[in-house]
Design a protein around this motif. Sequence first.
Motif, PDB file in Angstrom:
ATOM      1  N   GLU A 131      22.210   4.246  14.434  1.00 38.43           N
ATOM      2  CA  GLU A 131      23.362   3.496  13.964  1.00 38.43           C
ATOM      3  C   GLU A 131      22.914   2.483  12.924  1.00 38.43           C
ATOM      4  O   GLU A 131      23.629   2.184  11.980  1.00 38.43           O
ATOM      5  N   ALA A 132      21.716   1.943  13.103  1.00 44.31           N
ATOM      6  CA  ALA A 132      21.080   1.087  12.108  1.00 44.31           C
ATOM      7  C   ALA A 132      19.851   1.828  11.596  1.00 44.31           C
ATOM      8  O   ALA A 132      19.391   2.774  12.217  1.00 44.31           O
ATOM      9  N   ILE A 133      19.341   1.397  10.473  1.00 45.27           N
ATOM     10  CA  ILE A 133      18.142   2.008   9.910  1.00 45.27           C
ATOM     11  C   ILE A 133      16.959   1.089  10.179  1.00 45.27           C
ATOM     12  O   ILE A 133      17.006  -0.096   9.879  1.00 45.27           O
ATOM     13  N   SER A 134      15.902   1.648  10.758  1.00 42.04           N
ATOM     14  CA  SER A 134      14.660   0.918  10.974  1.00 42.04           C
ATOM     15  C   SER A 134      13.656   1.437   9.950  1.00 42.04           C
ATOM     16  O   SER A 134      13.324   2.618   9.945  1.00 42.04           O
ATOM     17  N   LEU A 135      13.193   0.562   9.057  1.00 43.54           N
ATOM     18  CA  LEU A 135      12.323   0.969   7.952  1.00 43.54           C
ATOM     19  C   LEU A 135      10.946   0.335   8.037  1.00 43.54           C
ATOM     20  O   LEU A 135      10.816  -0.830   8.408  1.00 43.54           O
ATOM     21  N   THR A 136       9.954   1.130   7.640  1.00 45.91           N
ATOM     22  CA  THR A 136       8.600   0.618   7.445  1.00 45.91           C
ATOM     23  C   THR A 136       8.173   1.073   6.057  1.00 45.91           C
ATOM     24  O   THR A 136       8.252   2.265   5.752  1.00 45.91           O
ATOM     25  N   SER A 137       7.755   0.140   5.220  1.00 47.24           N
ATOM     26  CA  SER A 137       7.277   0.464   3.872  1.00 47.24           C
ATOM     27  C   SER A 137       5.794   0.161   3.789  1.00 47.24           C
ATOM     28  O   SER A 137       5.342  -0.892   4.255  1.00 47.24           O
ATOM     29  N   LEU A 138       5.069   1.067   3.189  1.00 40.04           N
ATOM     30  CA  LEU A 138       3.629   0.899   3.040  1.00 40.04           C
ATOM     31  C   LEU A 138       3.242   1.206   1.595  1.00 40.04           C
ATOM     32  O   LEU A 138       3.393   2.344   1.147  1.00 40.04           O
ATOM     33  N   PRO A 139       2.748   0.209   0.859  1.00 39.47           N
ATOM     34  CA  PRO A 139       2.262   0.493  -0.493  1.00 39.47           C
ATOM     35  C   PRO A 139       0.993   1.349  -0.413  1.00 39.47           C
ATOM     36  O   PRO A 139       0.104   1.047   0.391  1.00 39.47           O
ATOM     37  N   PRO A 140       0.881   2.404  -1.202  1.00 41.60           N
ATOM     38  CA  PRO A 140      -0.328   3.245  -1.162  1.00 41.60           C
ATOM     39  C   PRO A 140      -1.616   2.476  -1.425  1.00 41.60           C
ATOM     40  O   PRO A 140      -2.681   2.862  -0.951  1.00 41.60           O
ATOM     41  N   SER A 141      -1.534   1.360  -2.133  1.00 42.25           N
ATOM     42  CA  SER A 141      -2.738   0.580  -2.432  1.00 42.25           C
ATOM     43  C   SER A 141      -3.365  -0.028  -1.171  1.00 42.25           C
ATOM     44  O   SER A 141      -4.539  -0.377  -1.171  1.00 42.25           O
ATOM     45  N   ARG A 142      -2.613  -0.143  -0.084  1.00 44.73           N
ATOM     46  CA  ARG A 142      -3.148  -0.685   1.179  1.00 44.73           C
ATOM     47  C   ARG A 142      -3.939   0.343   1.979  1.00 44.73           C
ATOM     48  O   ARG A 142      -4.656  -0.001   2.905  1.00 44.73           O
ATOM     49  N   ILE A 143      -3.779   1.625   1.643  1.00 47.16           N
ATOM     50  CA  ILE A 143      -4.453   2.690   2.387  1.00 47.16           C
ATOM     51  C   ILE A 143      -5.923   2.753   1.967  1.00 47.16           C
ATOM     52  O   ILE A 143      -6.241   2.846   0.794  1.00 47.16           O
ATOM     53  N   VAL A 144      -6.815   2.709   2.958  1.00 43.56           N
ATOM     54  CA  VAL A 144      -8.252   2.735   2.705  1.00 43.56           C
ATOM     55  C   VAL A 144      -8.784   4.167   2.806  1.00 43.56           C
ATOM     56  O   VAL A 144      -9.616   4.588   2.009  1.00 43.56           O
ATOM     57  N   GLU A 145      -8.298   4.914   3.799  1.00 46.85           N
ATOM     58  CA  GLU A 145      -8.800   6.265   4.045  1.00 46.85           C
ATOM     59  C   GLU A 145      -7.680   7.128   4.607  1.00 46.85           C
ATOM     60  O   GLU A 145      -6.832   6.649   5.357  1.00 46.85           O
ATOM     61  N   ILE A 146      -7.699   8.415   4.253  1.00 48.16           N
ATOM     62  CA  ILE A 146      -6.704   9.373   4.748  1.00 48.16           C
ATOM     63  C   ILE A 146      -7.438  10.506   5.454  1.00 48.16           C
ATOM     64  O   ILE A 146      -8.404  11.050   4.926  1.00 48.16           O
ATOM     65  N   THR A 147      -6.955  10.854   6.635  1.00 50.22           N
ATOM     66  CA  THR A 147      -7.474  12.012   7.361  1.00 50.22           C
ATOM     67  C   THR A 147      -6.307  12.962   7.581  1.00 50.22           C
ATOM     68  O   THR A 147      -5.248  12.547   8.039  1.00 50.22           O
ATOM     69  N   ARG A 148      -6.527  14.239   7.245  1.00 50.37           N
ATOM     70  CA  ARG A 148      -5.451  15.233   7.354  1.00 50.37           C
ATOM     71  C   ARG A 148      -5.872  16.351   8.304  1.00 50.37           C
ATOM     72  O   ARG A 148      -6.991  16.828   8.258  1.00 50.37           O
ATOM     73  N   ARG A 149      -4.942  16.724   9.172  1.00 48.90           N
ATOM     74  CA  ARG A 149      -5.095  17.917  10.010  1.00 48.90           C
ATOM     75  C   ARG A 149      -3.852  18.765   9.787  1.00 48.90           C
ATOM     76  O   ARG A 149      -2.734  18.272   9.966  1.00 48.90           O
ATOM     77  N   ALA A 150      -4.052  20.020   9.421  1.00 49.49           N
ATOM     78  CA  ALA A 150      -2.921  20.894   9.119  1.00 49.49           C
ATOM     79  C   ALA A 150      -3.039  22.193   9.892  1.00 49.49           C
ATOM     80  O   ALA A 150      -4.127  22.718  10.084  1.00 49.49           O
ATOM     81  N   GLY A 151      -1.893  22.698  10.321  1.00 49.34           N
ATOM     82  CA  GLY A 151      -1.831  23.990  10.971  1.00 49.34           C
ATOM     83  C   GLY A 151      -1.644  25.080   9.934  1.00 49.34           C
ATOM     84  O   GLY A 151      -1.500  24.801   8.735  1.00 49.34           O
ATOM     85  N   PRO A 152      -1.598  26.330  10.371  1.00 50.59           N
ATOM     86  CA  PRO A 152      -1.467  27.439   9.432  1.00 50.59           C
ATOM     87  C   PRO A 152      -0.146  27.428   8.657  1.00 50.59           C
ATOM     88  O   PRO A 152      -0.072  27.931   7.540  1.00 50.59           O
ATOM     89  N   ALA A 153       0.892  26.821   9.195  1.00 53.59           N
ATOM     90  CA  ALA A 153       2.189  26.784   8.518  1.00 53.59           C
ATOM     91  C   ALA A 153       2.287  25.613   7.542  1.00 53.59           C
ATOM     92  O   ALA A 153       3.308  25.444   6.880  1.00 53.59           O
ATOM     93  N   GLY A 154       1.239  24.781   7.460  1.00 57.65           N
ATOM     94  CA  GLY A 154       1.251  23.650   6.540  1.00 57.65           C
ATOM     95  C   GLY A 154       1.739  22.356   7.163  1.00 57.65           C
ATOM     96  O   GLY A 154       1.688  21.308   6.536  1.00 57.65           O
ATOM     97  N   THR A 155       2.226  22.422   8.391  1.00 53.61           N
ATOM     98  CA  THR A 155       2.660  21.214   9.092  1.00 53.61           C
ATOM     99  C   THR A 155       1.448  20.603   9.765  1.00 53.61           C
ATOM    100  O   THR A 155       0.609  21.311  10.305  1.00 53.61           O
ATOM    101  N   GLY A 156       1.359  19.272   9.729  1.00 51.49           N
ATOM    102  CA  GLY A 156       0.191  18.649  10.331  1.00 51.49           C
ATOM    103  C   GLY A 156       0.345  17.161  10.527  1.00 51.49           C
ATOM    104  O   GLY A 156       1.439  16.616  10.475  1.00 51.49           O
ATOM    105  N   THR A 157      -0.796  16.510  10.712  1.00 52.19           N
ATOM    106  CA  THR A 157      -0.851  15.079  10.965  1.00 52.19           C
ATOM    107  C   THR A 157      -1.635  14.413   9.848  1.00 52.19           C
ATOM    108  O   THR A 157      -2.692  14.895   9.444  1.00 52.19           O
ATOM    109  N   LEU A 158      -1.106  13.309   9.370  1.00 50.82           N
ATOM    110  CA  LEU A 158      -1.791  12.502   8.376  1.00 50.82           C
ATOM    111  C   LEU A 158      -2.087  11.151   9.030  1.00 50.82           C
ATOM    112  O   LEU A 158      -1.182  10.486   9.513  1.00 50.82           O
ATOM    113  N   SER A 159      -3.361  10.790   9.079  1.00 52.20           N
ATOM    114  CA  SER A 159      -3.763   9.501   9.638  1.00 52.20           C
ATOM    115  C   SER A 159      -4.172   8.600   8.480  1.00 52.20           C
ATOM    116  O   SER A 159      -5.075   8.936   7.717  1.00 52.20           O
ATOM    117  N   LEU A 160      -3.506   7.462   8.368  1.00 51.40           N
ATOM    118  CA  LEU A 160      -3.730   6.532   7.270  1.00 51.40           C
ATOM    119  C   LEU A 160      -4.435   5.289   7.812  1.00 51.40           C
ATOM    120  O   LEU A 160      -3.855   4.544   8.596  1.00 51.40           O
TER     121      LEU A 160
END
Length: 191
Positions: A125-154
């Motif tokens: 009913e309300a919108i809950s937002l979180t904004s993250l500037p890409p400049s704050r990200i130090v490292e990215i870890t990606r895990r992907a399945g065969p269909a391309g869906t996965g987890t991104l750890s920032l």
Amino acid sequence: MHSLPREALQRLTRELAGEPILWAGQPAPGLAFWRAALLWLFAVPWTAFSLAWEGIALAAFFSAEPGQRPEGVGAVLIWIFPLFGLPFVLIGLWMLAKPFLEARKARRTVHVLTEKRLITAELGEAISLTSLPPSRIVEITRRAGPAGTGTLSLSLGQFRDNDGDRVEKVIHLLGVPDVEQLDRELRRLMG
């Protein structure tokens, strides 16, 4: 480029304020459900035991004839045992419902990447937002399945908590569709 329902885009339009969308997607509700369903291994016996306890306590409470109810400590226990078991039953029911709640949350969550920020919005009913500037990200870890869906750890780096211990702040985006494209776009913006 993006796969958001029209209703979600309409609700986010004011927040985006003309920022072009580079990538958008929603977490997979099925993955959220099954990830939380592991809790059932603990929740089923917990709830069964709690319901059995509550059933026995209530049976003792209601089976005593009014003139034959115990006195003293027994009278107190016949009231306390059903009350004591109630929170355990409620916790068990919550654990059993958790996978369904997580799937519902995933259906209501959208991730949007613009040139300025990565937005995670939970649309209710309300919108809950979180904004993250890409400049704050130090490292990215990606895990992907065969269909391309996965987890991104920032990783947002290490900080000191109230005790002075080093703690790494990590945000996990679970069940992200086309996780490779989001990873690529974020790395470009981190530049």
